[in-house]
Design a protein around this motif. Structure first.
Motif, mmCIF file in Angstrom:
data_model
loop_
_atom_site.group_PDB
_atom_site.id
_atom_site.type_symbol
_atom_site.label_atom_id
_atom_site.label_comp_id
_atom_site.label_asym_id
_atom_site.label_seq_id
_atom_site.Cartn_x
_atom_site.Cartn_y
_atom_site.Cartn_z
ATOM 1 N N ILE A 49 6.669 -14.232 -2.393
ATOM 2 C CA ILE A 49 5.694 -13.236 -1.945
ATOM 3 C C ILE A 49 6.309 -12.326 -0.888
ATOM 4 O O ILE A 49 6.162 -11.095 -0.937
ATOM 5 N N TYR A 50 7.045 -12.902 0.067
ATOM 6 C CA TYR A 50 7.722 -12.092 1.090
ATOM 7 C C TYR A 50 8.702 -11.119 0.430
ATOM 8 O O TYR A 50 8.809 -9.955 0.821
ATOM 9 N N SER A 51 9.435 -11.623 -0.561
ATOM 10 C CA SER A 51 10.430 -10.800 -1.259
ATOM 11 C C SER A 51 9.764 -9.651 -2.012
ATOM 12 O O SER A 51 10.241 -8.507 -1.985
ATOM 13 N N TYR A 52 8.630 -9.943 -2.678
ATOM 14 C CA TYR A 52 7.912 -8.918 -3.430
ATOM 15 C C TYR A 52 7.364 -7.831 -2.499
ATOM 16 O O TYR A 52 7.405 -6.636 -2.814
ATOM 17 N N ILE A 53 6.843 -8.251 -1.358
ATOM 18 C CA ILE A 53 6.312 -7.280 -0.392
ATOM 19 C C ILE A 53 7.435 -6.381 0.129
ATOM 20 O O ILE A 53 7.267 -5.167 0.279
ATOM 21 N N LYS A 54 8.594 -6.976 0.363
ATOM 22 C CA LYS A 54 9.753 -6.194 0.805
ATOM 23 C C LYS A 54 10.149 -5.172 -0.257
ATOM 24 O O LYS A 54 10.446 -4.005 0.053
ATOM 25 N N ASP A 55 10.138 -5.597 -1.517
ATOM 26 C CA ASP A 55 10.475 -4.687 -2.614
ATOM 27 C C ASP A 55 9.453 -3.557 -2.732
ATOM 28 O O ASP A 55 9.817 -2.400 -2.992
ATOM 29 N N MET A 56 8.175 -3.887 -2.540
ATOM 30 C CA MET A 56 7.128 -2.863 -2.608
ATOM 31 C C MET A 56 7.341 -1.809 -1.533
ATOM 32 O O MET A 56 7.160 -0.611 -1.770
ATOM 33 N N ARG A 57 7.730 -2.228 -0.346
ATOM 34 C CA ARG A 57 7.976 -1.285 0.744
ATOM 35 C C ARG A 57 9.169 -0.391 0.437
ATOM 36 O O ARG A 57 9.175 0.790 0.769
ATOM 37 N N HIS A 58 10.182 -0.960 -0.208
ATOM 38 C CA HIS A 58 11.332 -0.150 -0.623
ATOM 39 C C HIS A 58 10.910 0.918 -1.626
ATOM 40 O O HIS A 58 11.506 2.000 -1.703
ATOM 41 N N MET A 59 9.879 0.606 -2.409
ATOM 42 C CA MET A 59 9.374 1.554 -3.413
ATOM 43 C C MET A 59 8.465 2.614 -2.791
ATOM 44 O O MET A 59 8.027 3.544 -3.477
ATOM 45 N N GLY A 60 8.165 2.477 -1.507
ATOM 46 C CA GLY A 60 7.300 3.441 -0.845
ATOM 47 C C GLY A 60 5.845 3.028 -0.767
ATOM 48 O O GLY A 60 4.995 3.799 -0.302
ATOM 49 N N LEU A 61 5.530 1.805 -1.224
ATOM 50 C CA LEU A 61 4.167 1.298 -1.132
ATOM 51 C C LEU A 61 3.974 0.636 0.226
ATOM 52 O O LEU A 61 4.796 -0.157 0.660
ATOM 53 N N GLU A 62 2.880 0.980 0.881
ATOM 54 C CA GLU A 62 2.629 0.471 2.229
ATOM 55 C C GLU A 62 1.790 -0.802 2.160
ATOM 56 O O GLU A 62 0.597 -0.773 1.845
ATOM 57 N N VAL A 63 2.439 -1.910 2.458
ATOM 58 C CA VAL A 63 1.774 -3.215 2.443
ATOM 59 C C VAL A 63 1.694 -3.736 3.870
ATOM 60 O O VAL A 63 2.651 -3.613 4.643
ATOM 61 N N SER A 64 0.560 -4.309 4.210
ATOM 62 C CA SER A 64 0.374 -4.818 5.572
ATOM 63 C C SER A 64 1.253 -6.037 5.833
ATOM 64 O O SER A 64 1.694 -6.714 4.908
ATOM 65 N N ASP A 65 1.521 -6.277 7.121
ATOM 66 C CA ASP A 65 2.065 -7.574 7.499
ATOM 67 C C ASP A 65 0.948 -8.600 7.348
ATOM 68 O O ASP A 65 -0.209 -8.250 7.101
#
Length: 222
Positions: A49-65
């Motif tokens: 889950i941490y890895s997926y959230i990191k990937d989403m942020r790289h894609m420009g998607l803003e995910v909360s901590d």
């Protein structure tokens, strides 16, 4: 059981956050895995889950901590606000060229543009006036045919229900929206006039093999 690829897992994870979370609704790891289990028959560990959230942020998607108060994560709302959806719905309801059936279909889709929880509370106060609506359910199919003809520069034929005149071999130029109706703008062979046809009054549209001709100068509305 067939192995699920990491790409499918990641896309499903993104879709779950996009569908079920926003600034007001966080998803816990348990809730995320509940949806993963329902969709793919598997769960994710915290490291994934941490890895997926990191990937989403790289894609420009803003995910909360991780939100300790709400015990979960959410995808920051980058879509429509409630009043924006309401404006879209009101516009669809008041459009004359959209049939009642299509209006109801579009309203259902608009209500789901955002997080599922927001979609439930967005409603339009505008009543659907059936008498002011088009009765031509195929208007979108017709617009697609016309658009294709224009793209490939071909002539079209159609019947015009307003006066039952067979208007063959029209050279389509473009479509316009005027006074809440869509019109085809085109001209006939060897005639200088430009003609305007309300698309909701058109039936039996066919694309011909002949290439469209350029021309036309004066405007005539049908």
């Amino acid at each position: 059981m067939e192995k699920v690829s990491n790409n499918v897992k990641f896309c499903t994870f993104v879709n779950i956050l996009r569908t079920y979370s926003n600034e007001d609704v966080s998803l816990s790891t348990k809730e995320i895995n509940h949806h993963m289990k329902e969709r793919l028959g598997l769960t994710l560990d915290r490291r994934t889950i941490y890895s997926y959230i990191k990937d989403m942020r790289h894609m420009g998607l803003e995910v909360s901590d991780y939100n300790k108060e709400k015990e979960g994560y959410y995808l920051v709302d980058s879509y429509f606000k409630e009043y924006e959806l309401k404006l879209l719905m009101d516009s669809v309801k008041s459009s004359k060229f959209i049939t009642k059936k299509k209006t109801e279909e579009l309203l259902e889709k608009i209500s789901k543009l955002n997080c599922i929880y927001r979609g439930r509370i967005v409603k339009s106060d505008v009543l659907i006036e059936e008498n002011s609506k088009s009765t031509n359910d195929k208007i979108y199919d017709h617009m697609e045919i016309i658009r294709n003809a224009i793209d490939i520069n071909k002539k079209i034929t159609f019947n015009y229900s307003d006066n039952q005149v067979d208007t063959s071999k029209i050279n389509p130029i473009y479509m316009i929206n005027d006074n809440d109706y869509y019109y085809l703008v085109g001209h006939k062979d060897n005639i200088d006039d430009i003609f305007y046809y309300r698309i909701d009054n058109m039936t039996d549209i066919k694309i011909l093999e002949e290439y469209a001709e350029t021309g036309g100068s004066n405007g005539t509305e049908h």
